[in-house]
Scaffold this active site. Structure first.
Site, short mmCIF file in Angstrom:
data_model
loop_
_atom_site.label_atom_id
_atom_site.label_comp_id
_atom_site.label_asym_id
_atom_site.label_seq_id
_atom_site.Cartn_x
_atom_site.Cartn_y
_atom_site.Cartn_z
N GLU A 165 19.25 -46.00 -56.71
CA GLU A 165 18.24 -45.34 -55.91
C GLU A 165 18.41 -43.82 -56.00
O GLU A 165 19.47 -43.34 -56.43
CB GLU A 165 18.37 -45.79 -54.45
CG GLU A 165 18.21 -47.30 -54.24
CD GLU A 165 16.76 -47.78 -54.32
OE1 GLU A 165 15.91 -47.05 -54.85
OE2 GLU A 165 16.50 -48.90 -53.84
N ASP A 197 10.04 -44.80 -57.06
CA ASP A 197 10.80 -43.60 -56.69
C ASP A 197 11.70 -43.12 -57.82
O ASP A 197 12.56 -42.27 -57.61
CB ASP A 197 11.63 -43.88 -55.43
CG ASP A 197 12.58 -45.07 -55.61
OD1 ASP A 197 12.63 -45.63 -56.74
OD2 ASP A 197 13.29 -45.43 -54.65
N HIS A 212 13.86 -45.03 -59.54
CA HIS A 212 15.15 -45.73 -59.71
C HIS A 212 15.19 -46.57 -60.98
O HIS A 212 14.17 -47.07 -61.45
CB HIS A 212 15.54 -46.53 -58.47
CG HIS A 212 14.82 -47.82 -58.24
ND1 HIS A 212 13.98 -48.05 -57.17
CD2 HIS A 212 14.83 -48.99 -58.93
CE1 HIS A 212 13.52 -49.27 -57.22
NE2 HIS A 212 14.01 -49.87 -58.27
N1 LIG Z 1 15.96 -53.71 -59.87
C1 LIG Z 1 14.59 -53.75 -60.31
C2 LIG Z 1 14.37 -52.64 -61.33
O1 LIG Z 1 15.18 -52.92 -62.48
C3 LIG Z 1 12.91 -52.58 -61.71
O2 LIG Z 1 12.71 -51.60 -62.69
C4 LIG Z 1 12.07 -52.27 -60.49
C5 LIG Z 1 10.60 -52.13 -60.80
O3 LIG Z 1 9.99 -53.40 -60.83
P1 LIG Z 1 8.61 -53.71 -61.50
O4 LIG Z 1 8.85 -53.73 -62.96
O5 LIG Z 1 8.26 -55.07 -60.98
O6 LIG Z 1 7.67 -52.65 -61.08
O7 LIG Z 1 12.26 -53.33 -59.56
C6 LIG Z 1 13.59 -53.63 -59.15
O8 LIG Z 1 13.98 -52.71 -58.22
#
Ligand SMILES: N[C@@H]1[C@@H](O)[C@H](O)[C@@H](COP(=O)(O)O)O[C@@H]1O
Length: 262
Positions: free
Chosen positions: A144, A137, A139
Protein backbone atom coordinates in the site's frame (compact mmCIF):
# COMPACT_ATOMS: atom_id res chain seq x y z
CA UNK A 1 12.13 5.10 -19.03
CA UNK A 2 9.81 2.21 -18.66
CA UNK A 3 8.25 1.06 -21.89
CA UNK A 4 4.58 2.02 -22.23
CA UNK A 5 2.44 0.12 -24.74
CA UNK A 6 -1.02 1.50 -25.35
CA UNK A 7 -3.27 -1.23 -26.68
CA UNK A 8 -6.73 -1.15 -28.22
CA UNK A 9 -8.22 -3.71 -25.86
CA UNK A 10 -7.48 -6.24 -23.15
CA UNK A 11 -7.06 -9.07 -25.64
CA UNK A 12 -4.17 -7.29 -27.33
CA UNK A 13 -2.53 -6.86 -23.91
CA UNK A 14 -3.07 -10.49 -23.01
CA UNK A 15 -1.62 -11.63 -26.33
CA UNK A 16 1.54 -9.53 -25.87
CA UNK A 17 2.16 -10.99 -22.41
CA UNK A 18 1.37 -14.52 -23.60
CA UNK A 19 3.74 -14.37 -26.57
CA UNK A 20 6.56 -13.04 -24.43
CA UNK A 21 6.09 -15.72 -21.76
CA UNK A 22 5.61 -18.54 -24.26
CA UNK A 23 8.87 -17.50 -25.98
CA UNK A 24 10.55 -17.54 -22.58
CA UNK A 25 9.28 -21.04 -21.76
CA UNK A 26 10.40 -22.25 -25.18
CA UNK A 27 13.99 -21.17 -24.59
CA UNK A 28 13.95 -21.82 -20.84
CA UNK A 29 11.78 -24.78 -19.77
CA UNK A 30 12.61 -24.10 -16.11
CA UNK A 31 11.24 -20.53 -16.35
CA UNK A 32 10.11 -18.89 -13.14
CA UNK A 33 6.89 -16.89 -13.47
CA UNK A 34 5.77 -14.24 -11.02
CA UNK A 35 1.98 -14.48 -10.72
CA UNK A 36 -0.65 -12.00 -9.61
CA UNK A 37 -4.30 -12.12 -8.64
CA UNK A 38 -6.98 -9.52 -9.34
CA UNK A 39 -9.19 -9.25 -12.39
CA UNK A 40 -6.58 -7.54 -14.59
CA UNK A 41 -4.20 -10.48 -15.29
CA UNK A 42 -6.98 -12.94 -16.16
CA UNK A 43 -6.94 -12.12 -19.86
CA UNK A 44 -3.17 -12.63 -19.89
CA UNK A 45 -3.47 -16.10 -18.36
CA UNK A 46 -6.23 -17.00 -20.83
CA UNK A 47 -4.00 -16.06 -23.77
CA UNK A 48 -1.02 -17.85 -22.26
CA UNK A 49 -3.06 -21.04 -21.87
CA UNK A 50 -3.91 -20.84 -25.59
CA UNK A 51 -0.26 -20.26 -26.58
CA UNK A 52 0.82 -23.21 -24.45
CA UNK A 53 -1.77 -25.41 -26.13
CA UNK A 54 -1.17 -24.17 -29.69
CA UNK A 55 2.61 -24.42 -29.46
CA UNK A 56 2.46 -27.71 -27.55
CA UNK A 57 4.78 -26.32 -24.87
CA UNK A 58 6.01 -28.56 -22.08
CA UNK A 59 5.27 -26.61 -18.88
CA UNK A 60 6.01 -29.42 -16.45
CA UNK A 61 9.17 -27.65 -15.22
CA UNK A 62 7.79 -24.11 -15.06
CA UNK A 63 7.80 -22.67 -11.55
CA UNK A 64 5.49 -19.96 -10.24
CA UNK A 65 5.50 -17.56 -7.29
CA UNK A 66 2.42 -15.53 -6.45
CA UNK A 67 2.69 -12.01 -5.12
CA UNK A 68 0.53 -12.16 -2.05
CA UNK A 69 -2.01 -13.85 0.19
CA UNK A 70 -4.53 -12.82 2.80
CA UNK A 71 -3.48 -13.40 6.39
CA UNK A 72 -5.50 -15.86 8.41
CA UNK A 73 -7.82 -16.89 5.56
CA UNK A 74 -7.94 -20.70 5.26
CA UNK A 75 -6.23 -21.78 2.01
CA UNK A 76 -9.37 -23.79 1.12
CA UNK A 77 -11.43 -20.57 1.11
CA UNK A 78 -12.48 -19.92 -2.50
CA UNK A 79 -11.09 -16.37 -2.33
CA UNK A 80 -7.75 -17.24 -0.77
CA UNK A 81 -5.11 -16.29 -3.31
CA UNK A 82 -3.94 -19.92 -3.26
CA UNK A 83 -7.41 -20.93 -4.50
CA UNK A 84 -7.51 -18.10 -7.04
CA UNK A 85 -4.08 -18.95 -8.46
CA UNK A 86 -5.04 -22.64 -8.67
CA UNK A 87 -8.26 -21.79 -10.54
CA UNK A 88 -6.92 -19.11 -12.86
CA UNK A 89 -3.33 -20.18 -13.54
CA UNK A 90 -2.35 -23.67 -12.41
CA UNK A 91 -5.34 -25.52 -13.87
CA UNK A 92 -5.78 -23.68 -17.19
CA UNK A 93 -2.04 -23.74 -17.95
CA UNK A 94 -1.56 -27.28 -16.70
CA UNK A 95 1.27 -26.34 -14.33
CA UNK A 96 2.47 -28.79 -11.72
CA UNK A 97 0.84 -27.55 -8.47
CA UNK A 98 3.91 -28.48 -6.45
CA UNK A 99 5.96 -25.99 -8.47
CA UNK A 100 3.59 -23.09 -7.80
CA UNK A 101 4.05 -21.18 -4.57
CA UNK A 102 1.86 -18.69 -2.76
CA UNK A 103 3.00 -16.87 0.40
CA UNK A 104 1.83 -18.68 3.51
CA UNK A 105 -0.76 -16.54 5.27
CA UNK A 106 -1.18 -18.88 8.28
CA UNK A 107 -1.02 -16.67 11.36
CA UNK A 108 1.17 -19.07 13.39
CA UNK A 109 4.11 -18.80 10.98
CA UNK A 110 3.52 -15.45 9.33
CA UNK A 111 6.35 -13.72 11.20
CA UNK A 112 8.95 -15.83 9.39
CA UNK A 113 7.02 -16.78 6.25
CA UNK A 114 8.17 -13.67 4.36
CA UNK A 115 11.89 -14.33 4.68
CA UNK A 116 11.28 -18.00 3.82
CA UNK A 117 9.43 -16.96 0.68
CA UNK A 118 12.16 -14.60 -0.51
CA UNK A 119 14.71 -17.38 0.05
CA UNK A 120 12.58 -19.82 -1.98
CA UNK A 121 12.45 -17.34 -4.87
CA UNK A 122 16.23 -16.94 -4.77
CA UNK A 123 16.77 -20.70 -4.63
CA UNK A 124 14.60 -21.07 -7.73
CA UNK A 125 17.01 -18.69 -9.51
CA UNK A 126 14.87 -15.55 -9.24
CA UNK A 127 11.72 -14.59 -11.13
CA UNK A 128 12.06 -14.24 -14.91
CA UNK A 129 8.89 -12.30 -15.58
CA UNK A 130 6.55 -10.84 -12.99
CA UNK A 131 3.04 -9.86 -14.05
CA UNK A 132 1.50 -7.02 -12.07
CA UNK A 133 -1.84 -5.30 -11.75
CA UNK A 134 -2.11 -1.99 -9.96
CA UNK A 135 -4.50 -0.78 -7.27
CA UNK A 136 -6.42 2.46 -7.74
CA UNK A 137 -4.02 3.98 -5.18
CA UNK A 138 -0.93 2.72 -7.02
CA UNK A 139 -0.34 -0.37 -4.88
CA UNK A 140 1.40 -3.41 -6.34
CA UNK A 141 0.94 -6.79 -4.74
CA UNK A 142 -0.45 -5.57 -1.44
CA UNK A 143 2.20 -2.89 -0.95
CA UNK A 144 0.00 0.00 0.00
CA UNK A 145 1.10 3.66 -0.27
CA UNK A 146 3.86 4.32 2.24
CA UNK A 147 5.44 0.88 1.79
CA UNK A 148 9.23 0.82 1.75
CA UNK A 149 10.52 0.71 -1.79
CA UNK A 150 13.21 -1.70 -0.55
CA UNK A 151 10.88 -4.06 1.35
CA UNK A 152 11.06 -7.84 1.34
CA UNK A 153 8.08 -10.16 1.67
CA UNK A 154 6.27 -9.45 4.93
CA UNK A 155 2.97 -8.99 6.73
CA UNK A 156 1.09 -5.78 5.91
CA UNK A 157 -2.15 -4.10 6.98
CA UNK A 158 -4.65 -3.55 4.17
CA UNK A 159 -6.05 -0.06 3.72
CA UNK A 160 -9.78 0.45 4.10
CA UNK A 161 -9.87 1.37 0.39
CA UNK A 162 -8.40 -1.96 -0.65
CA UNK A 163 -10.83 -3.79 1.64
CA UNK A 164 -13.71 -1.87 0.05
CA UNK A 165 -12.33 -2.63 -3.46
CA UNK A 166 -12.00 -6.33 -2.65
CA UNK A 167 -15.36 -6.69 -0.84
CA UNK A 168 -16.80 -7.77 -4.20
CA UNK A 169 -15.11 -11.14 -3.70
CA UNK A 170 -16.60 -11.49 -0.19
CA UNK A 171 -20.38 -11.10 -0.74
CA UNK A 172 -19.91 -7.33 -1.03
CA UNK A 173 -19.14 -7.21 2.70
CA UNK A 174 -15.85 -5.49 3.54
CA UNK A 175 -16.00 -6.87 7.07
CA UNK A 176 -15.35 -10.32 5.64
CA UNK A 177 -12.18 -9.06 3.90
CA UNK A 178 -9.18 -9.88 6.08
CA UNK A 179 -7.42 -6.89 7.64
CA UNK A 180 -3.90 -8.20 6.99
CA UNK A 181 -1.95 -9.93 4.26
CA UNK A 182 1.48 -11.22 3.39
CA UNK A 183 2.92 -9.71 0.24
CA UNK A 184 6.12 -9.77 -1.75
CA UNK A 185 7.85 -6.51 -0.92
CA UNK A 186 8.64 -3.87 -3.48
CA UNK A 187 12.30 -4.82 -3.15
CA UNK A 188 11.36 -8.45 -3.89
CA UNK A 189 9.30 -7.46 -6.92
CA UNK A 190 12.14 -5.27 -8.22
CA UNK A 191 14.47 -8.29 -8.30
CA UNK A 192 12.40 -9.95 -11.04
CA UNK A 193 14.21 -9.69 -14.37
CA UNK A 194 11.20 -8.34 -16.28
CA UNK A 195 8.15 -6.57 -14.86
CA UNK A 196 4.95 -6.42 -16.90
CA UNK A 197 2.26 -4.20 -15.40
CA UNK A 198 -1.20 -4.34 -16.95
CA UNK A 199 -3.88 -1.72 -16.33
CA UNK A 200 -7.30 -1.35 -17.92
CA UNK A 201 -10.06 1.19 -17.53
CA UNK A 202 -10.59 4.77 -16.52
CA UNK A 203 -10.33 4.05 -12.79
CA UNK A 204 -6.66 3.10 -13.25
CA UNK A 205 -5.74 6.27 -15.20
CA UNK A 206 -4.53 8.24 -12.16
CA UNK A 207 -2.48 5.33 -10.84
CA UNK A 208 -0.89 4.76 -14.26
CA UNK A 209 -0.04 8.45 -14.72
CA UNK A 210 1.47 8.67 -11.24
CA UNK A 211 3.44 5.44 -11.74
CA UNK A 212 4.88 6.30 -15.15
CA UNK A 213 5.24 10.07 -15.06
CA UNK A 214 5.07 11.07 -11.39
CA UNK A 215 7.99 11.20 -8.99
CA UNK A 216 9.33 7.96 -7.58
CA UNK A 217 7.68 7.80 -4.21
CA UNK A 218 6.54 5.34 -1.57
CA UNK A 219 3.19 7.10 -1.86
CA UNK A 220 2.79 5.41 -5.23
CA UNK A 221 4.42 1.96 -4.94
CA UNK A 222 4.14 1.26 -8.68
CA UNK A 223 6.36 4.31 -9.36
CA UNK A 224 9.27 2.11 -8.22
CA UNK A 225 9.09 0.53 -11.67
CA UNK A 226 10.78 3.66 -13.01
CA UNK A 227 13.95 2.35 -11.36
CA UNK A 228 13.71 -1.08 -12.98
CA UNK A 229 15.89 -1.78 -16.04
CA UNK A 230 13.14 -3.76 -17.83
CA UNK A 231 9.63 -2.67 -16.94
CA UNK A 232 6.74 -2.76 -19.43
CA UNK A 233 3.39 -1.07 -18.84
CA UNK A 234 0.63 -2.42 -21.08
CA UNK A 235 -2.44 -0.23 -20.76
CA UNK A 236 -5.64 0.36 -22.69
CA UNK A 237 -6.70 3.78 -23.97
CA UNK A 238 -8.80 4.53 -20.88
CA UNK A 239 -6.00 3.70 -18.46
CA UNK A 240 -3.60 5.75 -20.63
CA UNK A 241 -5.91 8.76 -20.75
CA UNK A 242 -3.95 10.81 -18.21
CA UNK A 243 -0.48 10.16 -19.62
CA UNK A 244 1.12 13.39 -20.86
CA UNK A 245 3.51 11.62 -23.23
CA UNK A 246 1.00 9.14 -24.69
CA UNK A 247 1.76 10.16 -28.29
CA UNK A 248 5.46 9.71 -27.70
CA UNK A 249 4.94 6.20 -26.25
CA UNK A 250 2.87 5.30 -29.33
CA UNK A 251 5.61 6.63 -31.62
CA UNK A 252 8.31 4.69 -29.79
CA UNK A 253 6.33 1.45 -29.92
CA UNK A 254 5.38 1.84 -33.59
CA UNK A 255 9.05 2.28 -34.45
CA UNK A 256 10.35 -0.54 -32.32
CA UNK A 257 12.24 -3.26 -34.19
CA UNK A 258 9.96 -6.31 -34.48
CA UNK A 259 12.64 -8.68 -33.13
CA UNK A 260 12.84 -6.88 -29.80
CA UNK A 261 9.69 -8.26 -28.15
CA UNK A 262 8.37 -6.56 -25.06
N1 LIG B 1 -3.43 -7.76 -4.36
C1 LIG B 1 -4.18 -7.43 -5.54
C2 LIG B 1 -3.27 -6.68 -6.51
O1 LIG B 1 -2.22 -7.56 -6.92
C3 LIG B 1 -4.08 -6.21 -7.70
O2 LIG B 1 -3.23 -5.57 -8.62
C4 LIG B 1 -5.16 -5.27 -7.24
C5 LIG B 1 -5.98 -4.71 -8.40
O3 LIG B 1 -6.99 -5.62 -8.76
P1 LIG B 1 -7.75 -5.60 -10.13
O4 LIG B 1 -6.81 -6.14 -11.14
O5 LIG B 1 -8.91 -6.52 -9.91
O6 LIG B 1 -8.14 -4.20 -10.40
O7 LIG B 1 -6.02 -5.99 -6.38
C6 LIG B 1 -5.44 -6.62 -5.24
O8 LIG B 1 -5.23 -5.67 -4.28
Amino acid sequence: MAEVIIVKNQDEAGALYAKSVADLIERKPFAVLGLATGSTPLVAYEHLALEVRDRGLDVSHVRGFALDEYAGLPVEHPESYRSVITRTVVEPLGLDPKHVHVPNGALETIATAGADYDRAIEEAGGIDVQILGVGTDGHIGFNEPGSSLASGTRIKTLTQQTRVDNARFFDGDMNQVPTHCITQGIGTIMKARHLVLLAFGENKADAVAASVEGGVSAMCPASALQLHPHATFIVDEAAASKLKLADYYRWVYENKPAWQGI
